[in-house]
Design a protein around this motif. Structure first.
Motif, PDB file in Angstrom:
ATOM      1  N   GLN A   1       0.850  -1.204   0.000  1.00 26.62           N
ATOM      2  CA  GLN A   1       0.000   0.000   0.000  1.00 26.62           C
ATOM      3  C   GLN A   1       0.877   1.242   0.000  1.00 26.62           C
ATOM      4  N   GLY A   2       0.781   2.072  -1.032  1.00 23.26           N
ATOM      5  CA  GLY A   2       1.572   3.290  -1.134  1.00 23.26           C
ATOM      6  C   GLY A   2       2.725   3.119  -2.099  1.00 23.26           C
ATOM      7  N   PRO A   3       3.365   4.225  -2.477  1.00 25.43           N
ATOM      8  CA  PRO A   3       4.424   4.164  -3.494  1.00 25.43           C
ATOM      9  C   PRO A   3       5.605   3.263  -3.134  1.00 25.43           C
ATOM     10  N   ALA A   4       6.171   3.421  -1.942  1.00 22.85           N
ATOM     11  CA  ALA A   4       7.340   2.615  -1.585  1.00 22.85           C
ATOM     12  C   ALA A   4       6.980   1.128  -1.438  1.00 22.85           C
ATOM     13  N   PRO A   5       5.907   0.774  -0.725  1.00 20.71           N
ATOM     14  CA  PRO A   5       5.538  -0.643  -0.655  1.00 20.71           C
ATOM     15  C   PRO A   5       5.173  -1.244  -2.018  1.00 20.71           C
ATOM     16  N   ALA A   6       4.560  -0.458  -2.889  1.00 24.99           N
ATOM     17  CA  ALA A   6       4.247  -0.968  -4.230  1.00 24.99           C
ATOM     18  C   ALA A   6       5.535  -1.261  -4.993  1.00 24.99           C
ATOM     19  N   TYR A   7       6.535  -0.405  -4.811  1.00 24.38           N
ATOM     20  CA  TYR A   7       7.831  -0.640  -5.449  1.00 24.38           C
ATOM     21  C   TYR A   7       8.442  -1.941  -4.921  1.00 24.38           C
ATOM     22  N   VAL A   8       8.426  -2.130  -3.606  1.00 15.75           N
ATOM     23  CA  VAL A   8       8.980  -3.357  -3.008  1.00 15.75           C
ATOM     24  C   VAL A   8       8.263  -4.580  -3.579  1.00 15.75           C
ATOM     25  N   ALA A   9       6.933  -4.508  -3.679  1.00 19.02           N
ATOM     26  CA  ALA A   9       6.163  -5.635  -4.198  1.00 19.02           C
ATOM     27  C   ALA A   9       6.517  -5.953  -5.650  1.00 19.02           C
ATOM     28  N   SER A  10       6.988  -4.954  -6.395  1.00 20.14           N
ATOM     29  CA  SER A  10       7.322  -5.167  -7.804  1.00 20.14           C
ATOM     30  C   SER A  10       8.685  -5.836  -7.998  1.00 20.14           C
ATOM     31  N   LEU A  11       9.483  -5.890  -6.955  1.00 17.72           N
ATOM     32  CA  LEU A  11      10.847  -6.403  -7.082  1.00 17.72           C
ATOM     33  C   LEU A  11      10.900  -7.924  -7.036  1.00 17.72           C
ATOM     34  N   PRO A  12      11.786  -8.529  -7.815  1.00 21.82           N
ATOM     35  CA  PRO A  12      12.043  -9.967  -7.643  1.00 21.82           C
ATOM     36  C   PRO A  12      12.643 -10.185  -6.246  1.00 21.82           C
ATOM     37  N   GLU A  13      12.481 -11.351  -5.708  1.00 15.95           N
ATOM     38  CA  GLU A  13      12.895 -11.620  -4.324  1.00 15.95           C
ATOM     39  C   GLU A  13      14.363 -11.286  -4.065  1.00 15.95           C
ATOM     40  N   ASP A  14      15.262 -11.586  -5.009  1.00 16.97           N
ATOM     41  CA  ASP A  14      16.677 -11.296  -4.769  1.00 16.97           C
ATOM     42  C   ASP A  14      16.939  -9.791  -4.677  1.00 16.97           C
ATOM     43  N   HIS A  15      16.249  -8.996  -5.487  1.00 13.46           N
ATOM     44  CA  HIS A  15      16.422  -7.535  -5.408  1.00 13.46           C
ATOM     45  C   HIS A  15      15.794  -6.983  -4.125  1.00 13.46           C
ATOM     46  N   ARG A  16      14.664  -7.561  -3.727  1.00 11.96           N
ATOM     47  CA  ARG A  16      14.022  -7.146  -2.474  1.00 11.96           C
ATOM     48  C   ARG A  16      14.959  -7.424  -1.300  1.00 11.96           C
ATOM     49  N   ALA A  17      15.602  -8.570  -1.313  1.00 17.23           N
ATOM     50  CA  ALA A  17      16.545  -8.920  -0.237  1.00 17.23           C
ATOM     51  C   ALA A  17      17.746  -7.979  -0.240  1.00 17.23           C
ATOM     52  N   GLU A  18      18.226  -7.624  -1.424  1.00 15.89           N
ATOM     53  CA  GLU A  18      19.364  -6.704  -1.520  1.00 15.89           C
ATOM     54  C   GLU A  18      18.996  -5.328  -0.946  1.00 15.89           C
ATOM     55  N   LEU A  19      17.814  -4.846  -1.269  1.00 15.57           N
ATOM     56  CA  LEU A  19      17.348  -3.565  -0.739  1.00 15.57           C
ATOM     57  C   LEU A  19      17.196  -3.638   0.785  1.00 15.57           C
ATOM     58  N   ARG A  20      16.573  -4.702   1.258  1.00  9.84           N
ATOM     59  CA  ARG A  20      16.394  -4.887   2.707  1.00  9.84           C
ATOM     60  C   ARG A  20      17.742  -4.856   3.425  1.00  9.84           C
ATOM     61  N   GLU A  21      18.725  -5.570   2.909  1.00  9.40           N
ATOM     62  CA  GLU A  21      20.022  -5.641   3.596  1.00  9.40           C
ATOM     63  C   GLU A  21      20.780  -4.321   3.502  1.00  9.40           C
ATOM     64  N   ARG A  22      20.620  -3.604   2.402  1.00 10.55           N
ATOM     65  CA  ARG A  22      21.260  -2.277   2.311  1.00 10.55           C
ATOM     66  C   ARG A  22      20.675  -1.346   3.371  1.00 10.55           C
ATOM     67  N   LEU A  23      19.360  -1.360   3.511  1.00  9.54           N
ATOM     68  CA  LEU A  23      18.724  -0.545   4.543  1.00  9.54           C
ATOM     69  C   LEU A  23      19.159  -0.981   5.938  1.00  9.54           C
ATOM     70  N   ARG A  24      19.179  -2.272   6.164  1.00 11.12           N
ATOM     71  CA  ARG A  24      19.589  -2.787   7.484  1.00 11.12           C
ATOM     72  C   ARG A  24      20.991  -2.279   7.851  1.00 11.12           C
TER      73      ARG A  24
END
Length: 194
Positions: free
Chosen positions: A146-169
């Motif tokens: 829900q919203g621009p950032a979560p919609a972007y996350v939902a559009s990512l393949p799992e490996d890219h989502r994990a890369e983004l998550r770990e960069r933020l972490r």
């Protein structure tokens, strides 16, 4: 939301109506105040919405608006997200709310209300703390779609989502207890109908 408000909050001083921000379902000069909270970024014609707010407020009435600041130093939880996303993916730049929502600033809001015919337009800011228990508490809302950032996350393949998550972490500031303490700023503007 409206059904709940009608049941629990309606009364002689409050009425809850569903309508179009570009064609408010009220006669001219009916209200003493009109407020738009966190909405104008999502309206196709913010100037027309502001003019509608002015139209429904009587002379001497107040029109006020506020929007989250998605730029540097504003809504820090979202800013950190888009900075990380943009570092990993060029297409994220066009989706960044700081780029998509240029109205969310002190000067653009002042110009919007002045252009709508209000007098004595003033601006301000509201800054609130945003504390996340830990990284999972921060990251969880981005998984809801829900919203621009979560919609972007939902559009990512799992490996890219994990890369983004770990960069933020790795980049978010953490307190000793593991919490993440940031701030969120909203720009405000208000003026009087002559």
């Amino acid at each position: 939301y409206v059904r709940h408000a009608r049941r629990h909050l309606a009364g002689p001083r409050a009425e809850f109506v569903v309508g179009d921000a570009l064609a408010l379902p009220f006669p001219d000069g009916r209200a003493t105040a009109a407020v738009s909270g966190l909405v104008l970024n999502f309206v196709p014609d913010p100037a027309r919405a502001a003019a509608e707010m002015v139209r429904v407020v009587g002379p001497g009435g107040t029109v006020a608006v506020y929007l989250w600041d998605y730029g540097e130093g504003g809504m820090r939880a979202i800013r950190a997200f888009w900075d990380a996303a943009r570092a990993l993916d060029r297409r994220a730049e066009a989706l960044d709310e700081a780029v998509r929502f240029p109205l969310a600033g002190r000067t653009p809001l002042r110009e919007l209300l002045t252009g709508a015919g209000l007098a004595g337009v003033e601006t301000g800011e509201i800054t609130v703390p945003t504390r996340f228990r830990d990284f999972d508490d921060y990251w969880g809302p981005f998984l809801g779609g829900q919203g621009p950032a979560p919609a972007y996350v939902a559009s990512l393949p799992e490996d890219h989502r994990a890369e983004l998550r770990e960069r933020l972490r790795a980049t978010l500031p953490r307190a000793r207890d593991g919490s993440i303490r940031l701030t969120a700023r909203a720009w405000t503007a208000w003026g009087l109908r002559p």
